[in-house]
Design a protein around this motif. Structure first.
Motif, short mmCIF file in Angstrom:
data_model
loop_
_atom_site.label_atom_id
_atom_site.label_comp_id
_atom_site.label_asym_id
_atom_site.label_seq_id
_atom_site.Cartn_x
_atom_site.Cartn_y
_atom_site.Cartn_z
N VAL A 90 26.23 -6.28 41.71
CA VAL A 90 24.79 -6.59 41.65
C VAL A 90 24.31 -6.42 40.21
O VAL A 90 24.60 -5.41 39.56
CB VAL A 90 23.98 -5.65 42.57
N LEU A 91 23.57 -7.42 39.73
CA LEU A 91 22.85 -7.28 38.48
C LEU A 91 21.37 -7.08 38.80
O LEU A 91 20.79 -7.85 39.56
CB LEU A 91 23.01 -8.52 37.60
N VAL A 92 20.79 -6.03 38.23
CA VAL A 92 19.35 -5.81 38.34
C VAL A 92 18.76 -6.31 37.03
O VAL A 92 18.92 -5.68 35.98
CB VAL A 92 19.01 -4.33 38.58
N VAL A 93 18.10 -7.47 37.09
CA VAL A 93 17.76 -8.22 35.89
C VAL A 93 16.26 -8.15 35.60
O VAL A 93 15.44 -8.63 36.38
CB VAL A 93 18.18 -9.70 36.03
N GLU A 94 15.92 -7.53 34.48
CA GLU A 94 14.54 -7.57 34.02
C GLU A 94 14.34 -8.85 33.22
O GLU A 94 15.14 -9.18 32.34
CB GLU A 94 14.23 -6.36 33.13
N MET A 95 13.27 -9.57 33.52
CA MET A 95 12.99 -10.83 32.82
C MET A 95 11.60 -10.81 32.23
O MET A 95 10.63 -10.40 32.87
CB MET A 95 13.13 -12.01 33.77
N SER A 96 11.50 -11.30 31.00
CA SER A 96 10.21 -11.43 30.34
C SER A 96 9.60 -12.79 30.66
O SER A 96 10.28 -13.71 31.13
CB SER A 96 10.39 -11.31 28.82
N SER A 97 8.33 -12.93 30.37
CA SER A 97 7.67 -14.22 30.57
C SER A 97 8.27 -15.28 29.65
O SER A 97 8.27 -16.47 29.98
CB SER A 97 6.17 -14.09 30.30
N PHE A 98 8.81 -14.86 28.50
CA PHE A 98 9.44 -15.80 27.58
C PHE A 98 10.68 -16.44 28.23
O PHE A 98 10.88 -17.65 28.18
CB PHE A 98 9.86 -15.11 26.28
#
Length: 491
Positions: A181-189
């Motif tokens: 599992v990857l727990v992925v934080e994503m920015s609006s960019f």
């Protein structure tokens, strides 16, 4: 011209023919380098262009034989790109949609990806069925991402937090640890440029005005955040206290069977996660959810978090919903909550001096984050300012003026803040720090003189830090150093 015969949709696996394409990588920070390194391993033809780059990274690219053009002149970079004739651009967040290089690529019909898009296509390198838990929001992303990762690890799931959190996602894709599992934080960019991924579960924690200069307005920023829910397979996790997040779920095109799961601070209805008095409970992921709730943890289990603010409780509920959507047992969630250590610079109690608490929330780089901090304390001397990123701070000043015992303003955009105080909170004592290397020492010293026993001196800048500091971490460190000097002087 780029090779128009290339069908990027056929590139869906680590084993696809990546050597058949020419890729232009824009930007050479952590994510840009990880893209170049990965595609070089796959045999793609590459050029990397950037306005600046670390010499050590350039040396590595030189050893790898990857062509790079580093120049602050956009025309020079454009000439290199024109000569290269790329089939695909992979863009770092530093390049906004109105960047001349991006606009020309869009006009020429060249597809644009981010490192997230590339990682999605390569995620089968070690784990054919790897799942992604994806998280975004104006505020609270990193804490929620780290806590979700901790819950998976407590359940002995091979998981890792990555993405916008600082660890490049492609490094995790290529890690022999073979993360399930990857727990992925994503920015609006990243979300703005996102092509297509299919998260197992996803969350938009909140939506408020931020990065308006980059996106060209709030509508575009909100639209980017909403892309987080697209194609989600199991659970779209939204904030019951933020109606915008629910509307984004309703507008999203999700996979059949995906559920909308709310999180919040109140007693949860069916299919929600929330709190009953001092208990964190799940009414979403149990068979008897119509008339029962599953206890996850008590406030006693949350003592390691320090200052337990409403915003932090909200993040905890969101992480719990995401972990439970995957089947992480309550006992593992509770274990993670008991042992979790929140990262520095997030509503961090630095010291208490003569009855005044000094709180470091340097991570509050926008108005929404600062509001979450200010809401948590009744009597505040507020240190704020920096780069406002196109956001009007007037509403924040007006809303919290009644609880301010004083304000200390720093940063490049302080004139706008001082003007807002003059119009909306003229009775709040105000100190303006013009600058210099000791800006934070001056700010803390001034704040301490405005504060009395029972007050909180709160660093919650509501602005980015790069005008006077390397980043929000250095800004927070300077605050800690200044407070520590006060401690020494008071002894």
């Amino acid at each position: 011209m780029a090779n128009q015969a290339i069908d990027l949709q056929q590139l869906t696996s680590w084993s696809s023919n990546w050597s058949s394409i020419k890729v232009a990588v824009l930007g050479l920070g952590k994510s840009g380098f990880s893209v170049a390194d990965t595609l070089n391993e796959l045999g793609s033809k590459l050029i990397v262009v950037a306005e600046s780059a670390d010499e050590e990274i350039l040396d590595i690219l030189d050893v790898l034989g990857v062509e790079s053009v580093i120049n602050s002149n956009t025309e020079v970079l454009q000439q290199a790109l024109d000569a290269f004739e790329a089939d695909l651009f992979i863009v770092s967040p530093g390049f906004a949609p109105n960047s001349a290089l991006v606009e020309k690529a869009v006009g020429a019909g060249i597809p644009i990806w981010t490192d997230i898009d590339l990682a999605w296509r390569l995620k089968d390198k070690f784990v054919p069925n790897q799942e992604w838990i994806c998280i975004t929001g104006t505020n609270g992303k990193t804490t929620t991402t780290e806590l979700t990762e901790a819950m998976f690890l407590a359940a002995d799931v091979r998981a890792v937090a990555c993405g916008n959190i600082g660890k490049p996602i492609l490094d995790c894709i290529r890690d022999p640890a073979a993360f399930e599992v990857l727990v992925v934080e994503m920015s609006s960019f990243q979300l703005h440029y996102l092509d297509r991924i299919e998260p197992f579960s996803s969350a938009v924690l909140n939506v408020a005005k931020d990065h308006l200069d980059w996106h060209g307005g709030f509508a575009n920023y909100r639209l980017a955040k909403g892309r987080m829910y697209e194609n989600t397979k199991v659970a779209c996790v939204y904030n019951l206290e933020d109606a915008a997040t629910e509307s984004l779920v309703e507008a999203a095109d999700v996979s059949e069977g995906a559920r909308a799961i709310g999180f919040g601070l109140g007693t949860p209805a069916r299919s929600n996660v929330g709190y009953v008095e001092d208990l964190l409970v799940d009414r979403a992921f149990l068979e008897e959810r119509a008339d029962k709730a599953l206890e996850i943890a008590s406030f006693e289990d949350l003592q390691s978090f320090g200052v337990l603010t409403p915003h932090l409780l909200s993040n905890i509920a969101a992480a719990t919903a995401l972990a439970r959507s995957y089947g992480v047992p309550p006992a593992a969630c509770r274990k993670a909550l008991r042992e979790f250590k929140i990262s520095p610079h997030r509503i961090q109690l630095v010291a208490e001096i003569d009855g005044v608490r000094y709180i470091n929330d340097s991570k509050a780089t926008n108005a929404h984050a600062a509001a979450a901090s200010l809401t948590s304390f009744e009597s505040v001397v507020w240190i704020l300012g920096g780069l406002l990123k196109g956001v009007d701070i007037s509403d924040l000043v007006s809303q919290f003026a009644p609880r301010l015992r004083g304000a200390v303003v720093i940063g490049a955009d302080r004139a706008e803040i001082v003007e807002a105080f003059a119009k909306l909170a003229p009775n709040v004592p105000l100190v303006e720090i013009s600058g210099g290397e000791s800006v934070m020492s001056q700010a803390v010293s001034s704040a301490s003189k405005l504060a009395s026993a029972g007050d909180v001196v709160l660093l919650a800048p509501a602005a980015a830090s790069m005008d006077q500091f390397l980043n929000y971490q250095q800004r927070g460190d300077r605050f800690i150093e200044a407070v520590s000097k006060l401690v020494g002087d008071s002894q």
